[in-house]
Design a protein around this motif. Structure first.
Motif, PDB file in Angstrom:
ATOM      1  N   PRO A 152       0.836  -0.875  -0.184  1.00 52.29           N
ATOM      2  CA  PRO A 152       0.501   0.418   0.163  1.00 52.29           C
ATOM      3  C   PRO A 152       0.812   1.477  -0.228  1.00 52.29           C
ATOM      4  O   PRO A 152       2.140   1.722   0.698  1.00 52.29           O
ATOM      5  N   VAL A 153      -0.030   2.170  -0.578  1.00 53.52           N
ATOM      6  CA  VAL A 153       0.583   3.783   0.167  1.00 53.52           C
ATOM      7  C   VAL A 153       1.160   4.077   1.014  1.00 53.52           C
ATOM      8  O   VAL A 153      -0.539   3.468   1.194  1.00 53.52           O
TER       9      VAL A 153
ATOM     10  N   ASP B 188       2.394   4.201  10.820  1.00 51.35           N
ATOM     11  CA  ASP B 188       1.746   4.914   9.488  1.00 51.35           C
ATOM     12  C   ASP B 188       0.729   4.642   9.524  1.00 51.35           C
ATOM     13  O   ASP B 188       0.220   4.388   9.927  1.00 51.35           O
ATOM     14  N   ARG B 189       0.548   5.638   8.364  1.00 54.48           N
ATOM     15  CA  ARG B 189      -1.735   5.032   7.617  1.00 54.48           C
ATOM     16  C   ARG B 189      -1.481   4.903   5.875  1.00 54.48           C
ATOM     17  O   ARG B 189      -0.826   5.811   5.293  1.00 54.48           O
ATOM     18  N   SER B 190      -1.705   4.068   5.212  1.00 51.79           N
ATOM     19  CA  SER B 190      -2.084   3.632   4.031  1.00 51.79           C
ATOM     20  C   SER B 190      -2.890   5.007   3.703  1.00 51.79           C
ATOM     21  O   SER B 190      -4.152   5.424   4.679  1.00 51.79           O
ATOM     22  N   VAL B 191      -2.936   4.884   2.835  1.00 55.64           N
ATOM     23  CA  VAL B 191      -3.824   6.173   1.602  1.00 55.64           C
ATOM     24  C   VAL B 191      -4.209   5.707   0.648  1.00 55.64           C
ATOM     25  O   VAL B 191      -3.046   4.432  -0.338  1.00 55.64           O
ATOM     26  N   LEU B 192      -4.574   6.405   0.037  1.00 53.44           N
ATOM     27  CA  LEU B 192      -5.680   5.880  -1.602  1.00 53.44           C
ATOM     28  C   LEU B 192      -4.728   7.114  -2.465  1.00 53.44           C
ATOM     29  O   LEU B 192      -4.686   8.324  -1.827  1.00 53.44           O
ATOM     30  N   PRO B 193      -4.141   7.026  -3.620  1.00 52.43           N
ATOM     31  CA  PRO B 193      -3.537   8.118  -3.634  1.00 52.43           C
ATOM     32  C   PRO B 193      -4.304   8.920  -4.526  1.00 52.43           C
ATOM     33  O   PRO B 193      -6.022   8.635  -4.830  1.00 52.43           O
TER      34      PRO B 193
ATOM     35  N   THR C  32       8.060  11.014  -2.661  1.00 55.07           N
ATOM     36  CA  THR C  32       7.156  11.299  -4.346  1.00 55.07           C
ATOM     37  C   THR C  32       6.221  10.543  -3.904  1.00 55.07           C
ATOM     38  O   THR C  32       6.073   9.131  -3.723  1.00 55.07           O
ATOM     39  N   GLU C  33       4.647  11.016  -5.032  1.00 56.04           N
ATOM     40  CA  GLU C  33       3.652  10.175  -4.991  1.00 56.04           C
ATOM     41  C   GLU C  33       3.196  10.413  -6.611  1.00 56.04           C
ATOM     42  O   GLU C  33       3.552  11.453  -6.622  1.00 56.04           O
TER      43      GLU C  33
ATOM     44  N   LEU D 191       6.820  15.476  -6.278  1.00 60.95           N
ATOM     45  CA  LEU D 191       6.872  15.370  -5.208  1.00 60.95           C
ATOM     46  C   LEU D 191       5.823  16.136  -4.647  1.00 60.95           C
ATOM     47  O   LEU D 191       4.921  16.594  -4.486  1.00 60.95           O
ATOM     48  N   LEU D 192       5.875  15.803  -2.887  1.00 63.87           N
ATOM     49  CA  LEU D 192       4.861  16.105  -2.317  1.00 63.87           C
ATOM     50  C   LEU D 192       5.633  16.795  -0.904  1.00 63.87           C
ATOM     51  O   LEU D 192       6.276  16.183  -0.164  1.00 63.87           O
TER      52      LEU D 192
END
Length: 499
Positions: A132-133, A153-158, A290-291, A309-310
């Motif tokens: 996961p991202v 940490d926290r899983s995220v959907l882009p 980066t994402e 870049l994030l």
């Protein structure tokens, strides 16, 4: 209170919406998956989804702020001991759209199941079940160092993914209650955010498609037309496209902060090296984060081939909160060495102004008090920048006794040079008024300390990211005018109750 059940609901308002995640989305199951601390809610096909309860809860909260608790009970229903009322509003789950803007309704089997692997957007999110991202987060102490057991940490959907969902409002023929348009306008409210971490950059949604229709069930033709709609919320034949109106939000402040990097900077620890003109034998040890995002061209979506870049809102939120605490103590004359309130772990409690604006986590209550916590009033969004010129720097560690280089302590860091990021801020003034009263401070005191911290950031006295003690991470910006004007202090009793 049982009278509304006896009135026939012969009128049905239907709306089918498409919501796009402007920032990454993290609607968690509430349980770890064995590797990461949180896992995304997924449907029967393994695709991330928007639970109807999440959407309903946010809509009800915003409706209560705007129109009061009695109106919310009438629309969304309630249960108080032996009295209650069913909700007149039915909300469906949000289904993830594929690259052609189609939803997956029900369990896909047989030939339909091939869509899951053949579509690039769906195949990508299915692959994220194993990898996961995620966002690495750490809680800092008052000394600016990582707190013990504060790593998570926290899983995220882009960002960029789209969802389709359906709303139905049932009403009597002569019902003159809450208007349908007022409800739909909440999807454009600055406070409409879904999932976790909404005050730290995640969950900002935008309605990019709205189709509606009205059906009178007393007329057989319209009742049959309602039945022909089917269960697919991305199917809009027979519905009329409507613009998304802006909900009234007079008690909210919204502004954009444009940050210009003065020199080198790096935030977080990434996993992919930036393109570089310099030839190198190995990937640098420390990388910027980066994402990827989903980009749409009309109704067609694709994963952007170029990573970006994030600039995570959590980094900005953390430094602003710590600098605001300094200014709040300075303005109140609470100098170092004086007695101060401490939590159950013996750490100094943040000033009232900081807790009123940024909230307080439940396990940081003051000594002698029970566990309690409040959500903050300030929303900061994640920001993205195109990849720019990078610089690779070599570092080593010096032995403090000999002054020589320590063995096996050579490492390389990749930094970003320059760049501009636009960070969106939103402030719930009505909630801030209540929180300021709760913490025995004033809205003016909160604004004074926050504006001083924001000014430090904008004028290059407050750094973001890694190696700030070595000159990295300084930005320039202009103070948003909306945040420099005096914030309202008073709200009516009805507004305070609604908040």
């Amino acid at each position: 209170m049982s009278e509304p059940f006896l009135r026939p609901h012969s009128q049905v308002q239907v709306a089918r919406l498409v919501l796009e995640a402007l920032t990454p989305l993290s609607i968690s199951t509430g349980s770890p998956d064995g590797v990461f601390d949180s896992a995304l809610v997924r449907d029967a096909n393994g695709l991330p989804a928007l639970p109807a309860t999440s959407t309903a809860g946010v809509l009800r909260s915003l409706w209560t702020q705007q129109y009061g608790s009695e109106s919310a009970d009438e629309l969304f229903g309630f249960q108080k001991q032996d009295q209650g009322r069913a909700s007149r509003l039915h909300i469906g789950w949000g289904h993830l759209l594929d690259s052609q803007g189609r939803a997956a309704v029900g369990l896909l089997l047989g030939t339909d199941a091939a869509r899951l692997q053949n579509d690039p957007l769906w195949a990508d999110v299915l692959a994220q079940r194993d990898a996961p991202v995620h966002r690495n987060r750490v809680r800092l102490t008052h000394r600016g160092a990582a707190a013990d057991t504060g790593k998570f940490d926290r899983s995220v959907l882009p960002a960029g993914h789209r969802f389709a969902l359906e709303l139905r409002l049932h009403a009597a023929a002569d019902d003159a209650g809450p208007t349908w348009g007022d409800l739909l306008a909440l999807f454009a409210h600055p406070g409409f955010r879904l999932g976790g971490g909404t005050r730290a950059g995640l969950g900002r949604m935008r309605c990019i498609g709205l189709h509606t229709a009205h059906f009178d069930l007393r007329q057989p033709a319209q009742a049959q037309a309602l039945g022909r709609l089917g269960a697919d919320p991305s199917f809009t034949q027979g519905l009329t496209a409507q613009p998304v109106s802006q909900a009234p939000a007079a008690e909210w402040l919204a502004a954009a902060l444009t940050l210009d990097a003065r020199d080198l900077w790096r935030i977080g620890q990434g996993d992919v090296a930036l393109p570089s003109k310099e030839a190198a034998d190995k990937v640098p040890d420390l990388l910027p984060v980066t994402e990827r995002r989903v980009r749409w061209s009309g109704a067609a979506g694709q994963i952007s081939p170029q990573r970006e870049l994030l600039l995570p809102a959590s980094s900005l939120k953390g430094v602003l909160a710590h600098r605001m605490a300094f200014h709040a103590r300075r303005f109140s004359g609470a100098w170092a060495g004086q007695a101060c309130d401490r939590d159950k772990d013996g750490q100094p409690v943040a000033p009232a102004e900081v807790r009123a604006l940024f909230g307080e986590i439940k396990d940081k209550a003051r000594a002698g008090q029970g566990e309690q916590g409040w959500a903050g009033c300030l929303f900061i969004d994640d920001a993205y920048l195109p990849i720019r010129e990078s610089a690779r720097l070599m570092h080593n560690s010096i032995d403090r006794f000999t002054g020589g280089v320590r063995e096996h302590m050579l490492f390389e860091e990749q930094n970003v040079f320059g760049g501009q990021a636009q960070v969106h801020l939103a402030l719930d003034l009505r909630r801030l008024h209540l929180m300021a009263a709760e913490f025995s401070t004033s809205v003016a005191a909160v604004q004074r300390a926050f504006e001083a911290a924001l000014k430090d950031l904008c004028e290059g006295r407050l750094a973001l990211g890694a190696r700030s003690t070595s000159g990295n991470g300084f930005f320039r910006a202009s103070l948003p005018e909306a945040f420099t004007r005096p914030w309202p202090e008073q709200f009516s009793a009805t507004q305070a109750e609604a908040a």
